[in-house]
Design an enzyme around this catalytic site. Structure first.
Site, PDB file in Angstrom:
ATOM      1  N   LYS A 100       0.985  -1.067  -0.064  1.00 59.88           N
ATOM      2  CA  LYS A 100       0.131  -0.181  -0.198  1.00 59.88           C
ATOM      3  C   LYS A 100       0.989   1.131   0.011  1.00 59.88           C
ATOM      4  O   LYS A 100       2.021   1.224   0.578  1.00 59.88           O
ATOM      5  CB  LYS A 100      -0.854  -0.111   1.222  1.00 59.88           C
ATOM      6  CG  LYS A 100      -2.160   0.981   1.497  1.00 59.88           C
ATOM      7  CD  LYS A 100      -2.921   0.706   2.478  1.00 59.88           C
ATOM      8  CE  LYS A 100      -3.862   1.718   2.823  1.00 59.88           C
ATOM      9  NZ  LYS A 100      -4.654   1.213   3.817  1.00 59.88           N
ATOM     10  N   SER A 151      -9.826   1.167   3.169  1.00 59.81           N
ATOM     11  CA  SER A 151      -9.028   2.001   2.089  1.00 59.81           C
ATOM     12  C   SER A 151      -7.943   1.421   1.476  1.00 59.81           C
ATOM     13  O   SER A 151      -7.210   1.846   0.436  1.00 59.81           O
ATOM     14  CB  SER A 151      -8.278   3.165   3.177  1.00 59.81           C
ATOM     15  OG  SER A 151      -7.406   2.551   3.762  1.00 59.81           O
ATOM     16  N   SER A 165      -9.739  -1.393   7.012  1.00 61.44           N
ATOM     17  CA  SER A 165      -9.302  -1.296   5.876  1.00 61.44           C
ATOM     18  C   SER A 165      -8.504  -2.465   5.064  1.00 61.44           C
ATOM     19  O   SER A 165      -8.132  -2.404   4.001  1.00 61.44           O
ATOM     20  CB  SER A 165      -8.394   0.138   5.630  1.00 61.44           C
ATOM     21  OG  SER A 165      -9.022   1.179   5.735  1.00 61.44           O
TER      22      SER A 165
HETATM   23  N1  GLN Z   1     -13.046   3.028   6.615  1.00 56.76           N
HETATM   24  C1  GLN Z   1     -12.739   3.499   7.800  1.00 56.76           C
HETATM   25  C2  GLN Z   1     -12.178   5.104   7.686  1.00 56.76           C
HETATM   26  O1  GLN Z   1     -12.637   5.656   6.784  1.00 56.76           O
HETATM   27  C3  GLN Z   1     -11.575   2.793   8.228  1.00 56.76           C
HETATM   28  C4  GLN Z   1     -10.112   3.060   7.427  1.00 56.76           C
HETATM   29  C5  GLN Z   1      -9.002   2.373   7.885  1.00 56.76           C
HETATM   30  O2  GLN Z   1      -8.868   1.252   8.327  1.00 56.76           O
HETATM   31  N2  GLN Z   1      -7.793   2.835   7.408  1.00 56.76           N
HETATM   32  O3  GLN Z   1     -11.735   5.665   8.521  1.00 56.76           O
END
Ligand code: GLN
Length: 480
Positions: free
Chosen positions: A69, A144, A168
């Site tokens: 990532k 994400s 994410s």
């Molecule tokens: N969907 C969650 C957010 O927008 C989790 C994001 C993550 O785990 N980095 O914060």
């Protein structure tokens, strides 16, 4: 070469010399380039370097390339966090996890697309392009860690690393028919991982199978003097106990909300219930567990993650890293303009919220209160694990949604994290694995949540489930 090989299958071919490490890396590198135009899984692909530096020695991941990532540092590589503010930023060092993978022989083929600074659940908040779900190109692969998941799902790499702060890794795993881990907080080093919310941020592997996931986790784990939040936890081979059988007298708790909530898509519910029956058939004893404060998970996450993000992202102001606004006439203006131009809408909004909940007049109402309830939730999990070994729930409450549809409805997006956020707040490990497909042939996943340090048990149980089902053998079409 056959596409969609697992790490285990590829390793077998390499060991038998049916294919060389060079050929394997070239195969994946070509495949990644070929399909990236369509799927937008990678922000950068670095073929020339990877082939040149290919480690010819025989290590566990030699010839088994992956993708990281874009918030995980790789020396001399452009690491953008999918943000314009870091568009021209090149890392000067490797993250500890990057180094561990390279020391294990892995070739890293590029940087994976993501939601900007890991804030989002769909991949649509990338400043570059939107990643598509290989199972249906009109839908999101989740986020994400959108690019990491889509790349593995389409068989462009056998494994990828994502990061997770509140879902994410697991939510994209569930949207893409993959296995994704959130480890016990402190199991993998965060040194060199660009922070979003430090008290819950963790790296997590995305793979096609439980075995592969356990293998990557065994490579990543271990204390790191460069990250004081890592646990003094001895290295462990998580593949060693994958027998395909459930441990005797295993007790699994179904999170009550997972059955009672009206917010769960009916097809997700149906496949989750099927998974419960299957676990019973395998010999698990099932109980219902009420976690009365689980419902505060989203609010806690909202406050804590934004407060930490506001603090972590204060460093991006044009003075040290990334872009700098050139038109400004004095320093403060330069900071303001750089941040105004560099951050996307969602990131700006979260920074503002974070500063609000930390402001002297609101800190007690929001941030300090959230920390107190966090301790209560932690206790609730500890108590639950006095009566059951593991908890289960759907990973995501919705099916992979259409691109452009949900990201404009923030409340719906935040609620979608209902089941993945609580254990991140408390630092408990969880693993999402496939459990079926919707009528539209969209992947559905469910998750095991365990007590701290229970990855070995989670992998054992997940492996037994996986090996007695065939969901993990299915792949999206059109990527042959
Ligand atoms: N969907 C969650 C957010 O927008 C989790 C994001 C993550 O785990 N980095 O914060």
């Amino acid at each position: 070469m056959k596409s969609f090989l697992t790490i285990k299958e590829l390793k077998n071919k390499l060991d038998k010399k049916e294919i060389s490490a060079q050929e394997s890396v070239k195969y994946y590198s070509d495949r990644l380039k070929k399909y990236n135009n369509n799927l937008n899984v990678a922000i950068n692909i670095f073929e020339e370097n990877s082939l040149k530096n290919l480690d010819s020695s025989d290590k566990i991941l030699s010839g088994i390339p992956g993708l990281l990532k874009s918030n995980i540092s790789q020396k001399n590589k452009r690491i953008t966090c999918a943000s314009k503010i870091l568009d021209n930023y090149k890392s000067t060092y490797d993250a500890t996890v990057t180094q561990k993978l390279q020391n294990s022989g892995a070739t890293i083929l590029g940087t994976a697309n993501m939601d900007e600074f890991a804030m989002g659940s769909s991949g649509e908040f990338s400043a570059y392009s939107t990643t598509k779900n290989p199972w249906d190109l009109t839908r999101s692969p989740g986020g994400s860690s959108s690019g990491s998941a889509a790349a593995v799902a389409a068989g462009l790499v056998p494994w990828a690393l994502g990061t997770e702060t509140g879902g994410s890794v697991r939510q994209p795993a569930s949207f893409s028919n993959l296995v994704g881990l959130y480890p016990t907080y402190g199991t993998f080093s965060r040194y060199g991982v660009i922070a979003f919310a430090s008290s819950t941020d963790q790296v997590g592997p995305l793979t096609k199978t439980v075995y592969d996931n356990a293998l990557i986790s065994s490579i990543l784990m271990g204390p790191d003097p460069l990250d004081s939040t890592t646990l003094q936890r001895p290295a462990q081979d998580f593949t060693a106990n994958l027998t395909g059988k459930l441990p005797q007298n295993l007790k699994i708790g179904i999170i009550k909300d997972a059955i009672e909530s009206s917010n769960i898509n009916s097809q997700v519910k149906e496949h989750f219930e099927k998974a419960i029956k299957h676990l019973e058939k395998l010999g698990a004893k099932i109980e219902y567990i009420d976690l009365p404060d689980l419902k505060y998970g989203i609010s806690l996450y909202f406050i804590i993650s934004r407060a930490e993000a506001a603090s972590n992202l204060a460093r991006f102001d044009g003075s040290l890293y990334g872009m700098r606004n050139q038109a400004a006439k004095e320093l403060k203006e330069m900071y303001t303009n750089t941040r105004h131009d560099g951050f996307g809408q969602e990131v700006k909004q979260r920074i503002l919220m974070g500063n609000y909940v930390l402001s002297s007049s609101h800190k007690n109402t929001y941030y300090n209160k959230a920390l107190k309830i966090r301790s209560i939730l932690r206790e609730e999990f500890i108590n639950a694990f006095k009566s059951v070994d593991l908890l289960i729930s759907p990973t995501a409450s919705m099916l992979p949604f259409k691109l452009g549809q949900e990201c404009n409805d923030p409340l719906k997006m935040y609620l979608a994290d209902y089941f993945t956020v609580p254990n991140c707040i408390t630092g408990n490990p969880a693993l999402s694995i496939p459990c079926g497909f919707s009528k539209e042939n969209l992947p559905i996943g469910f998750q095991f949540i365990g007590p701290r340090l229970s990855e070995d048990l989670i992998y054992q149980v997940a492996y037994a489930f996986e090996q007695s089902t065939d969901y993990h053998t299915k792949n999206p079409t059109d990527f042959e």
